[in-house]
Design an enzyme around this catalytic site. Structure first.
Site, PDB file in Angstrom:
ATOM      1  N   LYS A 252      15.924   3.430 -14.233  1.00  0.00           N
ATOM      2  CA  LYS A 252      17.258   3.162 -14.180  1.00  0.00           C
ATOM      3  C   LYS A 252      17.974   2.879 -15.299  1.00  0.00           C
ATOM      4  CE  LYS A 252      16.606   0.426  -9.942  1.00  0.00           C
ATOM      5  NZ  LYS A 252      15.561  -0.204 -10.325  1.00  0.00           N
TER       6      LYS A 252
ATOM      7  N   ASP B 263       2.887  13.372 -11.507  1.00  0.00           N
ATOM      8  CA  ASP B 263       3.070  14.479 -10.997  1.00  0.00           C
ATOM      9  C   ASP B 263       2.914  15.797 -11.642  1.00  0.00           C
ATOM     10  OD1 ASP B 263       4.328  13.050  -9.055  1.00  0.00           O
ATOM     11  OD2 ASP B 263       6.621  13.454  -9.554  1.00  0.00           O
TER      12      ASP B 263
ATOM     13  N   ARG C 120      -8.295  14.642  16.075  1.00  0.00           N
ATOM     14  CA  ARG C 120      -6.826  14.425  15.844  1.00  0.00           C
ATOM     15  C   ARG C 120      -6.424  15.415  14.595  1.00  0.00           C
ATOM     16  NH1 ARG C 120      -6.269   7.942  16.057  1.00  0.00           N
ATOM     17  NH2 ARG C 120      -5.437   7.923  18.232  1.00  0.00           N
TER      18      ARG C 120
ATOM     19  N   MET D 165       2.709  11.902  -3.313  1.00  0.00           N
ATOM     20  CA  MET D 165       3.880  12.195  -4.261  1.00  0.00           C
ATOM     21  C   MET D 165       3.991  13.593  -4.845  1.00  0.00           C
ATOM     22  SD  MET D 165       4.434   8.527  -6.259  1.00  0.00           S
ATOM     23  CE  MET D 165       5.311   7.301  -5.438  1.00  0.00           C
TER      24      MET D 165
ATOM     25  N   GLU E 268       5.682  15.043  -0.766  1.00  0.00           N
ATOM     26  CA  GLU E 268       7.157  14.254  -0.487  1.00  0.00           C
ATOM     27  C   GLU E 268       8.357  15.396  -0.451  1.00  0.00           C
ATOM     28  OE1 GLU E 268       7.596  11.184  -3.065  1.00  0.00           O
ATOM     29  OE2 GLU E 268       7.580  12.331  -4.830  1.00  0.00           O
TER      30      GLU E 268
ATOM     31  N   HIS F 172       3.037   4.601  -3.325  1.00  0.00           N
ATOM     32  CA  HIS F 172       2.554   4.019  -4.612  1.00  0.00           C
ATOM     33  C   HIS F 172       1.123   3.601  -4.962  1.00  0.00           C
ATOM     34  CE1 HIS F 172       7.039   3.985  -4.330  1.00  0.00           C
ATOM     35  NE2 HIS F 172       7.099   3.918  -5.753  1.00  0.00           N
TER      36      HIS F 172
ATOM     37  N   GLN G  57      -0.788   5.906  -5.182  1.00  0.00           N
ATOM     38  CA  GLN G  57      -0.943   7.030  -6.030  1.00  0.00           C
ATOM     39  C   GLN G  57      -0.692   6.668  -7.576  1.00  0.00           C
ATOM     40  OE1 GLN G  57       0.274  10.808  -4.119  1.00  0.00           O
ATOM     41  NE2 GLN G  57       1.016   9.201  -3.269  1.00  0.00           N
TER      42      GLN G  57
HETATM   43  O1  F6P Z   1       8.112  10.951 -10.890  1.00  0.00           O
HETATM   44  C1  F6P Z   1       6.614  10.460 -10.231  1.00  0.00           C
HETATM   45  C2  F6P Z   1       7.131  10.120  -8.808  1.00  0.00           C
HETATM   46  O2  F6P Z   1       5.871   9.346  -8.534  1.00  0.00           O
HETATM   47  C3  F6P Z   1       7.829  10.703  -7.923  1.00  0.00           C
HETATM   48  O3  F6P Z   1       6.654  11.547  -7.298  1.00  0.00           O
HETATM   49  C4  F6P Z   1       8.299   9.880  -6.937  1.00  0.00           C
HETATM   50  O4  F6P Z   1       9.416  10.709  -5.949  1.00  0.00           O
HETATM   51  C5  F6P Z   1       8.890   8.977  -7.686  1.00  0.00           C
HETATM   52  O5  F6P Z   1       8.146   8.985  -8.774  1.00  0.00           O
HETATM   53  C6  F6P Z   1       9.091   7.631  -7.048  1.00  0.00           C
HETATM   54  O6  F6P Z   1       9.632   6.677  -8.202  1.00  0.00           O
HETATM   55  P1  F6P Z   1      10.070   5.211  -7.642  1.00  0.00           P
HETATM   56  O7  F6P Z   1       9.470   4.882  -6.509  1.00  0.00           O
HETATM   57  O8  F6P Z   1       9.566   4.423  -8.578  1.00  0.00           O
HETATM   58  O9  F6P Z   1      11.621   5.282  -7.544  1.00  0.00           O
END
Ligand code: F6P
Length: 364
Positions: free
Chosen positions: A76, A142, A177, A184, A237, A288, A290
């Site tokens: 941020k 990513d 299943r 991510m 995602e 997270h 990952q």
């Molecule tokens: O940029 C990496 C990443 O892992 C994206 O794949 C994901 O959308 C994002 O960070 C999520 O970041 P945060 O949860 O920290 O906002």
């Protein structure tokens, strides 16, 4: 005495500490270099009071295997978008980049190493254009930064997903299943693609290839004979159906500008039910997991290579550059080139061809 300052910005990533340690260890071999670290990206320089710490060999001892970053991070704000509250209570942002460069000069900082992803390296380039001596280090799970074969943290994320798939396979098999694993990958499907191959998935849905739900259903049916069988789907995602959009929520966190993506797996599950897929479907969102935890050896080595190279560039005065990996060498590339186009999965990508060769369905 010369001073180099390190900042870690954007989402955290396994290997950040290994980069920090490598810079400090390399700098300590020189007689006249001191290393500083700004807390939470560039915020530490701009806060009142400032939060900038001295990094020496003692501070970084043994941190190479620790996840996260000892300097903390944030996705941020930042020098170009500093959030602050107006008298009427609403929030707005200010450009404090010139002030930050002035502050760095008062602090006698000769150079900055900015460890971060796409957004952070855009800041690096903008700051470079304003005259700051800056070098970038590419970080992101990513793997969506161009001009480098790979970013550190990516392979660790793939390892986490692959381990999860290995576990899901046994329960999927036992219960006959369909398992959907949401991973991510906001705009780039690299994590999904690599882990689908490594984990032996049947279907892989990525942002770059909008899926046709009928094709997905067809691929699932091929994995069942008289209701016996199982199917593993990996979905990024940021994946979306043909003609549709991503799923997520607008964040109410101050200064957070991205859409928070989540729910691609639940939507896929609903879509499958709607078109008559009668198998039991379960979803797992790895989120997270990952990004947290220890970096695998590959990422520790790459991060260390990046750290040493970044300091070499600073020492040689090669600014406006980003360290990069061009197999088998660690090189440097202009930041401007690295941020010009993102690294997405292209239709002629070799790994995509391998996946298709293995019969993995992409829903197209
Ligand atoms: O940029 C990496 C990443 O892992 C994206 O794949 C994901 O959308 C994002 O960070 C999520 O970041 P945060 O949860 O920290 O906002």
């Amino acid at each position: 005495m010369k001073r180099v300052l390190i900042a870690t910005g954007g989402g955290d990533c396994p290997g950040l500490n290994a980069v920090i340690r490598a810079i400090v260890k390399r700098a300590s071999q020189e007689e006249n270099w001191e290393v500083l670290g700004s807390i939470q990206g560039f915020n530490g320089i701009l806060w009142e009071p400032q939060e900038v710490i001295r990094l020496d060999e003692k501070t970084v001892a043994g941190i190479h295997y620790r996840g996260g970053t000892i300097l903390e991070t944030t996705n941020k704000g930042g020098p170009f978008n500093w959030p602050f509250r107006l008298p009427d209570g609403t929030w707005t942002t200010a450009d404090r980049s010139d002030e930050m460069i002035r502050r760095l000069s008062y602090m006698s900082v000769d150079a900055v190493i900015n460890i971060g992803g796409d957004g952070s390296q855009r800041y690096s380039q903008q700051l470079f254009e304003k005259g700051l001596n800056i070098v970038g280090v590419p970080k992101t799970i990513d793997n969506d930064l161009s001009c480098t074969d790979v970013t550190f943290g990516f392979q660790t994320a793939v390892e986490v997903v692959t381990e999860a798939i290995d576990k899901l396979v046994t329960t999927a098999q036992s219960h006959n299943r369909v398992f959907i694993t949401e991973v991510m990958g906001r705009n780039a499907g690299w994590i999904a693609l690599h882990s689908a191959i490594a984990g032996g998935a049947d279907i892989c849905l990525i942002p770059e290839i909008p899926y046709d739900i009928k094709q997905v259903k067809k691929a699932i049916e091929q994995r069942f004979v008289f209701d016996r069988g199982f199917c593993i789907i990996v979905i990024a995602e940021g994946a979306k159906p043909q003609g549709g959009d991503v799923v997520g929520t607008v964040s109410d966190e101050i200064g957070y500008r991205d859409l928070r993506l989540h729910g691609a797996s639940a939507r896929l599950s609903d879509e499958l039910k709607q078109i008559g897929c009668h198998h039991e479907v379960r979803e797992t969102i790895l989120g997270h997991l990952q990004r947290g935890g220890i970096p695998i050896a590959y990422d520790r080595v790459l991060a260390s290579q990046y750290g040493v190279k970044a300091f070499e560039l600073v020492k040689e005065g090669k600014f406006g550059q980003m360290v990069a990996y061009h197999h088998p060498n660690v090189v440097s590339v202009p930041l401007a080139e690295a941020i010009a186009t993102p690294n997405f999965v292209t239709m002629d990508s070799d790994v995509l061809e391998t996946a298709r060769g293995l019969g993995i369905c992409f829903g197209d």
